[in-house]
Design a protein around this motif. Structure first.
Motif, mmCIF file in Angstrom:
data_model
loop_
_atom_site.group_PDB
_atom_site.id
_atom_site.type_symbol
_atom_site.label_atom_id
_atom_site.label_comp_id
_atom_site.label_asym_id
_atom_site.label_seq_id
_atom_site.Cartn_x
_atom_site.Cartn_y
_atom_site.Cartn_z
ATOM 1 N N VAL A 141 -6.786 -41.668 27.021
ATOM 2 C CA VAL A 141 -5.760 -41.387 26.025
ATOM 3 C C VAL A 141 -5.520 -42.622 25.164
ATOM 4 O O VAL A 141 -5.440 -43.745 25.672
ATOM 5 N N ILE A 142 -5.410 -42.426 23.847
ATOM 6 C CA ILE A 142 -5.177 -43.527 22.913
ATOM 7 C C ILE A 142 -3.737 -44.009 23.059
ATOM 8 O O ILE A 142 -2.787 -43.242 22.898
ATOM 9 N N GLU A 143 -3.577 -45.293 23.360
ATOM 10 C CA GLU A 143 -2.246 -45.889 23.485
ATOM 11 C C GLU A 143 -1.722 -46.295 22.108
ATOM 12 O O GLU A 143 -2.473 -46.334 21.122
ATOM 13 N N HIS A 144 -0.451 -46.641 22.060
ATOM 14 C CA HIS A 144 0.171 -46.981 20.777
ATOM 15 C C HIS A 144 -0.462 -48.226 20.152
ATOM 16 O O HIS A 144 -0.687 -48.268 18.934
ATOM 17 N N ASP A 145 -0.779 -49.221 20.960
ATOM 18 C CA ASP A 145 -1.351 -50.446 20.421
ATOM 19 C C ASP A 145 -2.837 -50.301 20.084
ATOM 20 O O ASP A 145 -3.450 -51.240 19.566
ATOM 21 N N ARG A 147 -3.840 -47.699 18.072
ATOM 22 C CA ARG A 147 -3.876 -46.726 16.988
ATOM 23 C C ARG A 147 -4.709 -47.195 15.797
ATOM 24 O O ARG A 147 -5.192 -46.370 15.013
ATOM 25 N N PHE A 148 -4.902 -48.517 15.644
ATOM 26 C CA PHE A 148 -5.708 -49.029 14.537
ATOM 27 C C PHE A 148 -7.172 -49.223 14.921
ATOM 28 O O PHE A 148 -7.978 -49.637 14.085
ATOM 29 N N ASP A 149 -7.515 -48.950 16.156
ATOM 30 C CA ASP A 149 -8.903 -49.107 16.612
ATOM 31 C C ASP A 149 -9.735 -47.861 16.356
ATOM 32 O O ASP A 149 -10.960 -47.890 16.565
ATOM 33 N N PHE A 150 -9.099 -46.761 15.924
ATOM 34 C CA PHE A 150 -9.808 -45.504 15.693
ATOM 35 C C PHE A 150 -9.605 -45.065 14.249
ATOM 36 O O PHE A 150 -8.503 -45.175 13.699
ATOM 37 N N ASP A 151 -10.680 -44.588 13.640
ATOM 38 C CA ASP A 151 -10.613 -44.111 12.260
ATOM 39 C C ASP A 151 -9.868 -42.785 12.179
ATOM 40 O O ASP A 151 -9.817 -42.025 13.157
ATOM 41 N N ARG A 152 -9.310 -42.510 11.012
ATOM 42 C CA ARG A 152 -8.657 -41.230 10.736
ATOM 43 C C ARG A 152 -9.607 -40.385 9.897
ATOM 44 O O ARG A 152 -10.069 -40.829 8.833
ATOM 45 N N VAL A 153 -9.893 -39.186 10.345
ATOM 46 C CA VAL A 153 -10.834 -38.288 9.668
ATOM 47 C C VAL A 153 -10.197 -36.908 9.547
ATOM 48 O O VAL A 153 -9.224 -36.597 10.256
ATOM 49 N N PRO A 154 -10.694 -36.036 8.652
ATOM 50 C CA PRO A 154 -10.161 -34.669 8.583
ATOM 51 C C PRO A 154 -10.272 -33.961 9.931
ATOM 52 O O PRO A 154 -11.298 -34.055 10.620
ATOM 53 N N PRO A 237 -8.400 -32.747 24.571
ATOM 54 C CA PRO A 237 -7.672 -32.042 25.637
ATOM 55 C C PRO A 237 -6.245 -32.509 25.826
ATOM 56 O O PRO A 237 -5.418 -31.785 26.357
ATOM 57 N N SER A 238 -5.923 -33.743 25.408
ATOM 58 C CA SER A 238 -4.552 -34.243 25.541
ATOM 59 C C SER A 238 -4.221 -35.081 24.327
ATOM 60 O O SER A 238 -5.088 -35.752 23.756
ATOM 61 N N GLY A 239 -2.970 -35.059 23.914
ATOM 62 C CA GLY A 239 -2.557 -35.795 22.727
ATOM 63 C C GLY A 239 -2.525 -37.300 22.958
ATOM 64 O O GLY A 239 -2.520 -37.775 24.098
ATOM 65 N N HIS A 240 -2.529 -38.059 21.862
ATOM 66 C CA HIS A 240 -2.476 -39.519 21.963
ATOM 67 C C HIS A 240 -1.034 -39.975 22.184
ATOM 68 O O HIS A 240 -0.083 -39.191 22.101
ATOM 69 N N LYS A 241 -0.874 -41.271 22.437
ATOM 70 C CA LYS A 241 0.435 -41.859 22.711
ATOM 71 C C LYS A 241 0.912 -42.769 21.589
ATOM 72 O O LYS A 241 1.823 -43.576 21.793
ATOM 73 N N ALA A 242 0.304 -42.649 20.412
ATOM 74 C CA ALA A 242 0.760 -43.441 19.269
ATOM 75 C C ALA A 242 2.124 -42.917 18.812
ATOM 76 O O ALA A 242 2.287 -41.721 18.565
ATOM 77 N N ARG A 243 3.088 -43.807 18.692
ATOM 78 C CA ARG A 243 4.459 -43.411 18.359
ATOM 79 C C ARG A 243 4.582 -43.300 16.836
ATOM 80 O O ARG A 243 5.064 -44.216 16.162
ATOM 81 N N LEU A 244 4.152 -42.148 16.305
ATOM 82 C CA LEU A 244 4.094 -41.938 14.863
ATOM 83 C C LEU A 244 4.934 -40.762 14.397
ATOM 84 O O LEU A 244 4.899 -40.416 13.216
ATOM 85 N N CYS A 245 5.678 -40.132 15.289
ATOM 86 C CA CYS A 245 6.462 -38.959 14.906
ATOM 87 C C CYS A 245 7.575 -39.396 13.957
ATOM 88 O O CYS A 245 8.402 -40.257 14.291
#
Length: 329
Positions: A141-145, A147-154, A237-245
Protein backbone atom coordinates in the motif's frame (compact mmCIF):
# COMPACT_ATOMS: atom_id res chain seq x y z
CA UNK A 1 -43.53 -38.28 31.68
CA UNK A 2 -40.52 -40.54 31.29
CA UNK A 3 -41.12 -40.75 27.55
CA UNK A 4 -41.23 -36.96 27.21
CA UNK A 5 -37.97 -36.69 29.20
CA UNK A 6 -36.32 -39.28 26.98
CA UNK A 7 -37.39 -37.46 23.79
CA UNK A 8 -36.06 -34.17 25.13
CA UNK A 9 -32.64 -35.69 25.99
CA UNK A 10 -32.38 -37.20 22.49
CA UNK A 11 -33.25 -33.86 20.91
CA UNK A 12 -30.61 -32.00 22.96
CA UNK A 13 -27.97 -34.63 22.15
CA UNK A 14 -28.71 -34.46 18.41
CA UNK A 15 -28.58 -30.67 18.42
CA UNK A 16 -25.27 -30.64 20.28
CA UNK A 17 -23.64 -33.00 17.76
CA UNK A 18 -24.83 -30.93 14.79
CA UNK A 19 -23.78 -27.62 16.37
CA UNK A 20 -20.25 -28.71 17.27
CA UNK A 21 -19.68 -30.39 13.91
CA UNK A 22 -20.52 -27.25 11.90
CA UNK A 23 -19.07 -24.62 14.20
CA UNK A 24 -15.65 -22.98 14.26
CA UNK A 25 -14.00 -21.79 17.41
CA UNK A 26 -11.39 -19.04 17.37
CA UNK A 27 -8.90 -18.64 20.15
CA UNK A 28 -7.71 -15.24 21.34
CA UNK A 29 -4.21 -16.71 21.61
CA UNK A 30 -3.63 -16.75 17.83
CA UNK A 31 -0.17 -15.47 16.92
CA UNK A 32 -0.83 -13.04 14.07
CA UNK A 33 2.92 -12.62 13.49
CA UNK A 34 3.00 -16.21 12.26
CA UNK A 35 -0.12 -15.70 10.13
CA UNK A 36 1.23 -12.58 8.36
CA UNK A 37 3.76 -14.46 6.15
CA UNK A 38 1.03 -16.91 5.15
CA UNK A 39 -1.32 -14.06 4.18
CA UNK A 40 1.41 -12.30 2.17
CA UNK A 41 2.24 -15.55 0.39
CA UNK A 42 -1.41 -16.01 -0.60
CA UNK A 43 -1.47 -12.48 -1.99
CA UNK A 44 1.67 -13.15 -4.04
CA UNK A 45 0.23 -16.40 -5.36
CA UNK A 46 -2.97 -14.59 -6.31
CA UNK A 47 -0.94 -12.17 -8.45
CA UNK A 48 0.07 -15.09 -10.68
CA UNK A 49 -3.52 -15.29 -11.96
CA UNK A 50 -3.31 -11.78 -13.44
CA UNK A 51 -3.62 -10.48 -16.06
CA UNK A 52 -6.58 -12.58 -17.15
CA UNK A 53 -5.99 -13.54 -20.78
CA UNK A 54 -9.66 -13.30 -21.72
CA UNK A 55 -9.79 -9.63 -20.66
CA UNK A 56 -6.76 -8.48 -22.68
CA UNK A 57 -8.82 -7.86 -25.88
CA UNK A 58 -11.35 -5.89 -23.82
CA UNK A 59 -8.60 -3.66 -22.42
CA UNK A 60 -7.19 -3.05 -25.91
CA UNK A 61 -10.63 -2.13 -27.24
CA UNK A 62 -11.20 0.30 -24.35
CA UNK A 63 -7.93 2.10 -25.16
CA UNK A 64 -8.83 2.25 -28.85
CA UNK A 65 -12.31 3.63 -28.18
CA UNK A 66 -10.91 6.15 -25.71
CA UNK A 67 -8.52 7.46 -28.34
CA UNK A 68 -11.30 7.63 -30.93
CA UNK A 69 -13.58 9.42 -28.45
CA UNK A 70 -10.99 12.11 -27.72
CA UNK A 71 -10.40 12.66 -31.43
CA UNK A 72 -14.10 12.89 -32.27
CA UNK A 73 -15.04 15.21 -29.41
CA UNK A 74 -12.11 17.51 -30.23
CA UNK A 75 -13.36 17.68 -33.83
CA UNK A 76 -16.98 18.50 -32.93
CA UNK A 77 -15.85 21.17 -30.47
CA UNK A 78 -14.36 23.08 -33.40
CA UNK A 79 -17.86 23.29 -34.91
CA UNK A 80 -20.18 23.54 -31.88
CA UNK A 81 -19.28 25.96 -29.05
CA UNK A 82 -18.86 24.62 -25.53
CA UNK A 83 -19.20 26.94 -22.53
CA UNK A 84 -17.97 26.36 -18.99
CA UNK A 85 -18.78 28.27 -15.82
CA UNK A 86 -15.93 30.36 -14.44
CA UNK A 87 -16.69 29.46 -10.83
CA UNK A 88 -18.12 25.91 -10.84
CA UNK A 89 -17.96 22.71 -12.96
CA UNK A 90 -21.21 23.48 -14.86
CA UNK A 91 -21.00 23.05 -18.66
CA UNK A 92 -23.39 24.06 -21.43
CA UNK A 93 -23.22 23.26 -25.15
CA UNK A 94 -24.48 26.18 -27.20
CA UNK A 95 -23.68 29.70 -28.34
CA UNK A 96 -25.25 31.32 -25.26
CA UNK A 97 -25.21 29.89 -21.77
CA UNK A 98 -28.41 29.26 -19.85
CA UNK A 99 -29.76 31.50 -17.08
CA UNK A 100 -30.58 28.71 -14.64
CA UNK A 101 -29.44 29.65 -11.13
CA UNK A 102 -27.40 26.61 -10.16
CA UNK A 103 -23.94 28.13 -9.64
CA UNK A 104 -22.48 27.39 -6.22
CA UNK A 105 -18.89 28.48 -6.74
CA UNK A 106 -18.99 32.17 -5.88
CA UNK A 107 -16.73 32.97 -2.96
CA UNK A 108 -18.43 34.70 -0.01
CA UNK A 109 -21.73 34.73 -1.85
CA UNK A 110 -24.91 32.70 -1.54
CA UNK A 111 -25.62 29.73 -3.71
CA UNK A 112 -28.09 29.51 -6.61
CA UNK A 113 -26.50 32.26 -8.67
CA UNK A 114 -26.44 32.73 -12.45
CA UNK A 115 -23.36 31.25 -14.09
CA UNK A 116 -20.61 33.34 -15.65
CA UNK A 117 -19.72 31.57 -18.90
CA UNK A 118 -16.31 31.28 -20.54
CA UNK A 119 -15.11 29.11 -23.48
CA UNK A 120 -14.81 25.47 -22.46
CA UNK A 121 -12.24 22.83 -23.33
CA UNK A 122 -11.93 19.10 -23.87
CA UNK A 123 -11.63 18.39 -20.13
CA UNK A 124 -15.05 19.99 -19.58
CA UNK A 125 -16.65 17.31 -21.78
CA UNK A 126 -14.41 14.34 -20.97
CA UNK A 127 -13.63 14.85 -17.28
CA UNK A 128 -10.08 13.62 -16.49
CA UNK A 129 -9.81 11.12 -13.63
CA UNK A 130 -6.26 10.31 -12.54
CA UNK A 131 -4.82 7.67 -10.26
CA UNK A 132 -1.44 6.40 -9.09
CA UNK A 133 0.47 4.23 -11.54
CA UNK A 134 1.44 1.07 -9.67
CA UNK A 135 4.53 -1.05 -10.28
CA UNK A 136 2.36 -4.15 -9.99
CA UNK A 137 -1.22 -4.85 -9.03
CA UNK A 138 -0.55 -6.44 -5.60
CA UNK A 139 2.27 -4.22 -4.39
CA UNK A 140 2.44 -2.76 -0.89
CA UNK A 141 0.00 0.00 0.00
CA UNK A 142 1.27 3.49 -0.92
CA UNK A 143 2.00 5.48 2.24
CA UNK A 144 1.52 9.23 2.55
CA UNK A 145 5.23 10.01 2.32
CA UNK A 146 5.46 7.91 -0.88
CA UNK A 147 2.83 9.89 -2.80
CA UNK A 148 5.46 11.66 -4.95
CA UNK A 149 7.26 8.43 -5.85
CA UNK A 150 4.45 7.30 -8.19
CA UNK A 151 3.26 8.96 -11.38
CA UNK A 152 -0.34 10.07 -11.86
CA UNK A 153 -1.99 8.63 -14.98
CA UNK A 154 -5.58 8.44 -16.32
CA UNK A 155 -7.55 5.87 -14.31
CA UNK A 156 -8.92 4.14 -17.43
CA UNK A 157 -5.40 3.79 -18.84
CA UNK A 158 -4.10 2.33 -15.58
CA UNK A 159 -7.01 -0.12 -15.47
CA UNK A 160 -6.23 -1.26 -19.02
CA UNK A 161 -2.51 -1.53 -18.23
CA UNK A 162 -3.20 -3.83 -15.30
CA UNK A 163 -5.50 -5.83 -17.59
CA UNK A 164 -2.58 -6.56 -19.94
CA UNK A 165 -2.82 -3.83 -22.61
CA UNK A 166 0.33 -2.13 -23.87
CA UNK A 167 0.43 1.57 -23.00
CA UNK A 168 2.16 4.21 -25.12
CA UNK A 169 2.65 7.96 -24.72
CA UNK A 170 -0.48 8.75 -26.76
CA UNK A 171 -2.66 7.01 -24.16
CA UNK A 172 -0.97 8.76 -21.24
CA UNK A 173 -1.05 12.22 -22.83
CA UNK A 174 -4.22 12.90 -24.89
CA UNK A 175 -2.71 16.15 -26.23
CA UNK A 176 -0.24 14.08 -28.24
CA UNK A 177 -2.96 12.38 -30.29
CA UNK A 178 -2.75 12.84 -34.05
CA UNK A 179 -6.15 14.32 -34.81
CA UNK A 180 -5.45 14.26 -38.55
CA UNK A 181 -5.51 10.50 -38.48
CA UNK A 182 -8.82 10.28 -36.68
CA UNK A 183 -12.41 10.15 -37.84
CA UNK A 184 -12.38 13.73 -39.05
CA UNK A 185 -10.61 17.05 -38.90
CA UNK A 186 -10.91 20.54 -40.30
CA UNK A 187 -8.42 20.95 -43.13
CA UNK A 188 -7.54 24.57 -43.89
CA UNK A 189 -10.66 25.88 -42.18
CA UNK A 190 -13.05 24.16 -44.58
CA UNK A 191 -16.36 23.38 -42.82
CA UNK A 192 -17.76 19.90 -42.55
CA UNK A 193 -20.82 18.83 -44.47
CA UNK A 194 -23.88 17.90 -42.35
CA UNK A 195 -23.57 14.25 -43.39
CA UNK A 196 -19.91 14.15 -42.34
CA UNK A 197 -20.76 15.66 -38.96
CA UNK A 198 -23.45 13.06 -38.43
CA UNK A 199 -20.98 10.31 -39.30
CA UNK A 200 -18.50 11.65 -36.74
CA UNK A 201 -21.23 11.90 -34.10
CA UNK A 202 -22.31 8.28 -34.67
CA UNK A 203 -18.70 7.13 -34.30
CA UNK A 204 -18.40 9.13 -31.07
CA UNK A 205 -21.56 7.61 -29.59
CA UNK A 206 -20.40 4.12 -30.54
CA UNK A 207 -17.01 4.75 -28.92
CA UNK A 208 -18.69 6.22 -25.81
CA UNK A 209 -20.96 3.23 -25.29
CA UNK A 210 -18.23 0.64 -25.93
CA UNK A 211 -15.80 2.50 -23.68
CA UNK A 212 -18.22 2.46 -20.75
CA UNK A 213 -19.30 -1.15 -21.30
CA UNK A 214 -15.65 -2.22 -21.58
CA UNK A 215 -14.71 -0.45 -18.34
CA UNK A 216 -17.67 -2.10 -16.62
CA UNK A 217 -16.44 -5.54 -17.71
CA UNK A 218 -12.92 -4.79 -16.52
CA UNK A 219 -14.18 -3.65 -13.12
CA UNK A 220 -15.76 -7.07 -12.62
CA UNK A 221 -12.30 -8.65 -12.76
CA UNK A 222 -9.89 -5.94 -11.61
CA UNK A 223 -10.74 -4.27 -8.28
CA UNK A 224 -10.85 -0.48 -8.09
CA UNK A 225 -11.68 1.88 -5.25
CA UNK A 226 -13.16 5.37 -4.98
CA UNK A 227 -13.28 7.65 -1.94
CA UNK A 228 -16.72 8.11 -0.35
CA UNK A 229 -16.14 11.82 0.23
CA UNK A 230 -14.20 12.97 -2.85
CA UNK A 231 -13.50 11.87 -6.41
CA UNK A 232 -10.15 10.17 -5.74
CA UNK A 233 -9.83 6.82 -7.54
CA UNK A 234 -7.37 4.01 -6.93
CA UNK A 235 -7.02 1.09 -9.32
CA UNK A 236 -6.02 -1.85 -7.17
CA UNK A 237 -7.29 -4.24 -4.48
CA UNK A 238 -6.86 -1.69 -1.66
CA UNK A 239 -6.75 2.09 -1.57
CA UNK A 240 -3.62 4.12 -0.86
CA UNK A 241 -2.88 5.96 2.39
CA UNK A 242 -2.01 9.35 0.91
CA UNK A 243 -3.89 11.98 2.93
CA UNK A 244 -5.37 13.90 -0.02
CA UNK A 245 -9.09 13.99 0.76
CA UNK A 246 -10.15 17.60 0.29
CA UNK A 247 -13.54 17.57 1.99
CA UNK A 248 -13.18 20.16 4.72
CA UNK A 249 -15.73 18.74 7.15
CA UNK A 250 -13.59 15.63 7.46
CA UNK A 251 -10.39 17.50 8.39
CA UNK A 252 -10.37 15.85 11.79
CA UNK A 253 -9.50 12.63 9.96
CA UNK A 254 -6.31 14.21 8.57
CA UNK A 255 -7.38 13.94 4.96
CA UNK A 256 -7.59 10.15 4.89
CA UNK A 257 -9.74 8.61 2.21
CA UNK A 258 -12.63 6.25 2.97
CA UNK A 259 -12.67 3.72 0.16
CA UNK A 260 -15.54 1.87 -1.45
CA UNK A 261 -15.94 -0.13 -4.66
CA UNK A 262 -15.63 2.02 -7.78
CA UNK A 263 -18.25 2.05 -10.53
CA UNK A 264 -18.11 3.07 -14.19
CA UNK A 265 -19.23 6.64 -13.46
CA UNK A 266 -16.26 7.06 -11.11
CA UNK A 267 -13.72 6.27 -13.84
CA UNK A 268 -15.71 7.68 -16.80
CA UNK A 269 -17.86 10.55 -15.42
CA UNK A 270 -20.83 11.27 -17.72
CA UNK A 271 -20.88 15.05 -16.93
CA UNK A 272 -24.64 15.71 -17.03
CA UNK A 273 -25.61 19.03 -18.67
CA UNK A 274 -28.82 20.97 -19.30
CA UNK A 275 -30.08 20.78 -22.85
CA UNK A 276 -32.59 22.69 -24.96
CA UNK A 277 -35.43 20.68 -26.51
CA UNK A 278 -36.72 22.13 -29.70
CA UNK A 279 -39.35 23.55 -30.06
CA UNK A 280 -40.56 23.24 -26.45
CA UNK A 281 -37.86 25.39 -24.85
CA UNK A 282 -36.87 29.05 -25.36
CA UNK A 283 -33.61 29.90 -27.15
CA UNK A 284 -32.03 30.71 -23.78
CA UNK A 285 -33.06 28.48 -20.88
CA UNK A 286 -34.42 30.44 -17.93
CA UNK A 287 -34.64 29.50 -14.28
CA UNK A 288 -38.45 29.37 -14.17
CA UNK A 289 -38.60 26.32 -16.48
CA UNK A 290 -35.85 24.24 -14.91
CA UNK A 291 -38.31 21.51 -13.88
CA UNK A 292 -39.22 20.94 -17.52
CA UNK A 293 -35.86 21.07 -19.30
CA UNK A 294 -33.96 17.95 -20.30
CA UNK A 295 -30.57 16.61 -19.28
CA UNK A 296 -27.99 14.48 -21.06
CA UNK A 297 -24.34 13.44 -20.73
CA UNK A 298 -22.18 16.14 -22.30
CA UNK A 299 -20.87 13.73 -24.96
CA UNK A 300 -24.39 12.72 -25.96
CA UNK A 301 -25.66 16.32 -26.05
CA UNK A 302 -22.71 17.35 -28.22
CA UNK A 303 -23.56 14.59 -30.69
CA UNK A 304 -27.22 15.59 -30.85
CA UNK A 305 -26.19 19.00 -32.24
CA UNK A 306 -25.42 17.23 -35.52
CA UNK A 307 -29.02 15.98 -35.79
CA UNK A 308 -28.50 12.27 -35.09
CA UNK A 309 -30.91 10.16 -33.05
CA UNK A 310 -29.42 8.98 -29.77
CA UNK A 311 -30.17 5.60 -28.10
CA UNK A 312 -33.59 5.33 -26.51
CA UNK A 313 -32.13 4.75 -23.05
CA UNK A 314 -31.43 8.50 -22.86
CA UNK A 315 -34.98 9.53 -23.82
CA UNK A 316 -36.27 9.69 -20.23
CA UNK A 317 -33.38 11.89 -19.13
CA UNK A 318 -33.56 14.12 -22.18
CA UNK A 319 -37.37 14.58 -21.94
CA UNK A 320 -37.65 14.71 -25.73
CA UNK A 321 -41.44 14.42 -25.67
CA UNK A 322 -41.86 16.34 -22.42
CA UNK A 323 -44.16 19.29 -21.77
CA UNK A 324 -43.06 22.84 -22.39
CA UNK A 325 -42.46 25.18 -19.48
CA UNK A 326 -45.31 27.54 -18.51
CA UNK A 327 -45.05 31.01 -20.00
CA UNK A 328 -44.46 33.66 -17.35
CA UNK A 329 -46.53 36.83 -17.70
Amino acid sequence: MALRKKLWENLVEEFSKTYFMHSRFYSSRVDFKKLRPMILKRIQNRAKDYPVKGMVPVAREVLEKRKLLIQGVSTLMEVFPVLACKFCPEVYIGEKGHLIQTCYGYKRCGRKRVHEWIPGGLNDILVPVETFRLDNMFQDVIEHDQRFDFDRVPAVVELCRQAGANIDDENLHPGMLDLDGGIGHIDGGEPFSPSHLMYIAKEILDAWEKLRSGVQRLLLVYPSKVCKHCSEVHVGPSGHKARLCGVFKFESWHGKHFWKKAEVDDLVPPKIVWRRRRPQDPPVLVNEGRDFYGHAPAVVDLCTKTGIIVPTKYSCMMKIQGLSAPVSR
